[in-house]
Design an enzyme around this catalytic site. Structure first.
Site, PDB file in Angstrom:
ATOM      1  NE  ARG A 185       1.601  -3.389   0.122  1.00  0.00           N
ATOM      2  CZ  ARG A 185       1.622  -4.200  -0.932  1.00  0.00           C
ATOM      3  NH1 ARG A 185       0.900  -5.306  -0.918  1.00  0.00           N
ATOM      4  NH2 ARG A 185       2.362  -3.928  -1.991  1.00  0.00           N
ATOM      5  CD  GLU A 221       3.637  -7.801   5.361  1.00  0.00           C
ATOM      6  OE1 GLU A 221       4.459  -7.757   4.434  1.00  0.00           O
ATOM      7  OE2 GLU A 221       2.422  -7.798   5.172  1.00  0.00           O
ATOM      8  CG  HIS A 268       3.385  -9.588   1.489  1.00  0.00           C
ATOM      9  ND1 HIS A 268       3.409  -8.285   1.924  1.00  0.00           N
ATOM     10  CD2 HIS A 268       2.935  -9.527   0.215  1.00  0.00           C
ATOM     11  CE1 HIS A 268       2.993  -7.477   0.957  1.00  0.00           C
ATOM     12  NE2 HIS A 268       2.703  -8.216  -0.102  1.00  0.00           N
TER      13      HIS A 268
HETATM   14  C1  DGY Z   1       2.645  -6.446  -4.769  1.00  0.00           C
HETATM   15  O1  DGY Z   1       3.061  -6.659  -5.913  1.00  0.00           O
HETATM   16  O2  DGY Z   1       2.303  -5.316  -4.387  1.00  0.00           O
HETATM   17  C2  DGY Z   1       2.599  -7.607  -3.854  1.00  0.00           C
HETATM   18  O3  DGY Z   1       1.880  -7.355  -2.701  1.00  0.00           O
HETATM   19  C3  DGY Z   1       4.000  -7.992  -3.477  1.00  0.00           C
HETATM   20  O4  DGY Z   1       4.564  -6.958  -2.735  1.00  0.00           O
END
Ligand code: DGY
Length: 322
Positions: free
Chosen positions: A237, A266, A285
């Site tokens: 993240r 984002e 992402h």
């Molecule tokens: C997750 O599954 O956490 C991926 O980062 C997609 O949000």
């Protein structure tokens, strides 16, 4: 009487049909994402919510007097306020396992893409800049036999380590809250303390989930410990990194390049410094974003939702809410 669920995004028809066998569905059908206010209004009658990133906090819970479960189509659940959910006894579920290989593939894409400058050189060719004799200025770095440091050795980390060790003969070290003796034995990876890993690795891959303990886990101090030739990859993240410190580390040559699938904000702002940096590979992402995996994630999330609303144990209750 069937429970009512609200679905805040488009999901595959087959997944929706499965939910409809057990629940009354209310859903967001517009092409544009719904606003927070619209979501809060929808919470008045929902027993279940199927979402991916909607913030589940005290405010939303206050608007949701009948809510029993929030099922997220994601492995990450940093959008859950666990304390607020626990207080109201709301179950939270996620979708682990089914995305491991897909996310691991993307980690390799970022490692290879940054080392061999794939996106930068694609643009170079398409912009008509390729001339005979360019040679040296197109050189990159080897991935095979290089040192990979993985921060956060969960299921995805192990899938990356397998690819790196057996596909690319990389020397893989890892840092994790707990040691992984089985992974060490089966994959031939070695445990390093964080600072040692940072100093040792050619590629530093950040995979640790976002929790209060991992906010800005990597910042100016950590970048200074890395080699000037190091490449930093983040697929966890954006908030696990001090983004300003990363910009400065790249500008000042403290490290050499970065491959990023996640950002502090984002979508990224149009004037963000990363967008003009040739040594930064940016992706929107998409770690788990293949058609097959996103289908599997949606189906697993639907199963979690339906189980929670029909008196069965969902397969993936978030640990902290058990
Ligand atoms: C997750 O599954 O956490 C991926 O980062 C997609 O949000």
């Amino acid at each position: 009487m069937k429970p009512t669920v609200f679905i805040d995004r488009q999901i595959p028809a087959e997944v929706e049909a499965f939910i409809a066998e057990h629940c009354i569905i209310d859903k967001w059908d517009e092409k544009t994402p719904m606003t927070r206010q619209q979501l809060l209004l929808k919470m008045a009658s929902a027993n279940g919510l199927l979402t991916a990133g909607a913030k589940i906090d005290a405010e939303l819970i206050e608007h949701a007097p009948h809510l029993k479960v929030v099922s997220s189509i994601s492995v990450g659940y940093n959008h859950f306020d666990l304390e607020a959910m626990r207080t109201r006894g709301i179950i939270g579920t996620n979708t682990p396992h089914v995305l491991n290989d897909t996310v691991a593939d993307l980690a390799l894409a970022l490692i290879l893409g940054t080392a061999r400058r794939v996106a930068e050189l694609d643009r170079y060719v398409k912009d008509g800049k390729w001339k005979t004799g360019d040679g040296v200025k197109l050189f990159g770095k080897d991935v095979h036999h290089a040192k990979l440091g993985i921060i956060g050795m969960g299921r995805i980390g192990e899938a990356v380590a397998r690819r790196a060790r057996f596909g690319f003969d990389m020397d893989v070290v890892y840092y994790n809250r707990s040691r992984k003796p089985e992974a060490e034995e089966q994959l031939g990876v070695r445990y390093f303390e964080l600072n040692d890993l940072l100093a040792y690795s050619d590629f530093v891959l950040l995979l640790a989930p976002l929790t209060p303990e991992t906010v800005k886990l990597i910042g100016a101090t950590e970048f200074k410990l890395m080699k000037p030739s190091a490449i930093f990859i983040n697929i966890s993240r954006g908030q696990t990194v001090d983004e300003q410190a990363l910009i400065e580390a790249l500008e000042q040559g403290t490290i050499s390049a970065a491959g990023l699938d996640v950002f502090e904000k984002e979508p990224i702002e149009a004037d963000h410094p990363f967008l003009t940096m040739a040594n930064v590979l940016t992706l929107p992402h998409i770690g788990s974003a293949t058609s097959d995996t996103r289908f599997d994630m949606a189906m697993l999330a639907a199963q979690n939702l339906v189980n929670a609303l029909t008196g069965q144990v969902p397969p993936n209750v978030v640990d902290e809410l058990l």
